[in-house]
Design an enzyme around this catalytic site. Structure first.
Site, PDB file in Angstrom:
ATOM      1  N   THR A   1       2.361  -1.849   4.329  1.00  0.00           N
ATOM      2  CA  THR A   1       1.935  -0.447   4.233  1.00  0.00           C
ATOM      3  C   THR A   1       3.141   0.448   4.413  1.00  0.00           C
ATOM      4  OG1 THR A   1      -0.226  -1.017   5.129  1.00  0.00           O
ATOM      5  CG2 THR A   1       0.386   1.293   5.164  1.00  0.00           C
ATOM      6  N   GLU A   2       3.344   1.330   3.444  1.00  0.00           N
ATOM      7  CA  GLU A   2       4.447   2.296   3.485  1.00  0.00           C
ATOM      8  C   GLU A   2       4.001   3.596   4.131  1.00  0.00           C
ATOM      9  OE1 GLU A   2       5.148   3.051  -0.663  1.00  0.00           O
ATOM     10  OE2 GLU A   2       6.775   1.594  -0.721  1.00  0.00           O
ATOM     11  N   GLY A   3       4.951   4.348   4.651  1.00  0.00           N
ATOM     12  CA  GLY A   3       4.701   5.717   5.074  1.00  0.00           C
ATOM     13  C   GLY A   3       4.013   5.893   6.407  1.00  0.00           C
TER      14      GLY A   3
ATOM     15  N   ILE B   1       0.866  -1.181   0.000  1.00  0.00           N
ATOM     16  CA  ILE B   1       0.000   0.000   0.000  1.00  0.00           C
ATOM     17  C   ILE B   1       0.902   1.231   0.000  1.00  0.00           C
ATOM     18  CG2 ILE B   1      -1.754   1.295   1.249  1.00  0.00           C
ATOM     19  CD1 ILE B   1      -2.687  -1.404   2.445  1.00  0.00           C
TER      20      ILE B   1
END
Length: 100
Positions: A38-40, A4
């Site tokens: 999930t990134e960030g 993501i």
């Protein structure tokens, strides 16, 4: 593996569209038996929301900044367990509490 993008997580706490897409991707990944990354993730609130959605893997500045290979080795030696760097996990919710 499904990843993501961080663009969905930037305002994740407040953007219902980003939340809907993220929930759908995590659900699809779970049904397919693949890992969802999930990134960030940069805030504890994002982390807590993603934990509630059972996201498999999260990465972002909340956990660590990007590191060179040498710095990563030093970082790993300093942090024997992931628990040492994690914020305090939210208390588990009891399903029966939601009905009240």
């Amino acid at each position: 593996e499904i990843k993501i993008d961080r663009s969905f997580i930037n305002d994740f706490e407040y953007d219902t569209n980003a939340q809907a897409v993220t929930m759908a991707v995590i659900s699809i990944g779970s049904r397919l038996g693949v890992t969802v990354v999930t990134e960030g993730v940069e805030t504890e609130q994002q982390w807590h929301l993603l934990e509630e959605l059972n996201c498999d893997v999260m990465q972002g500045y909340l956990f660590a900044k990007p590191l060179s290979p040498d710095d990563l080795e030093k970082w790993v030696r300093q942090h024997k367990t992931i628990r040492e760097i994690m914020p305090v996990a939210p208390a588990a919710k009891n399903v029966s509490d939601k009905k009240k």
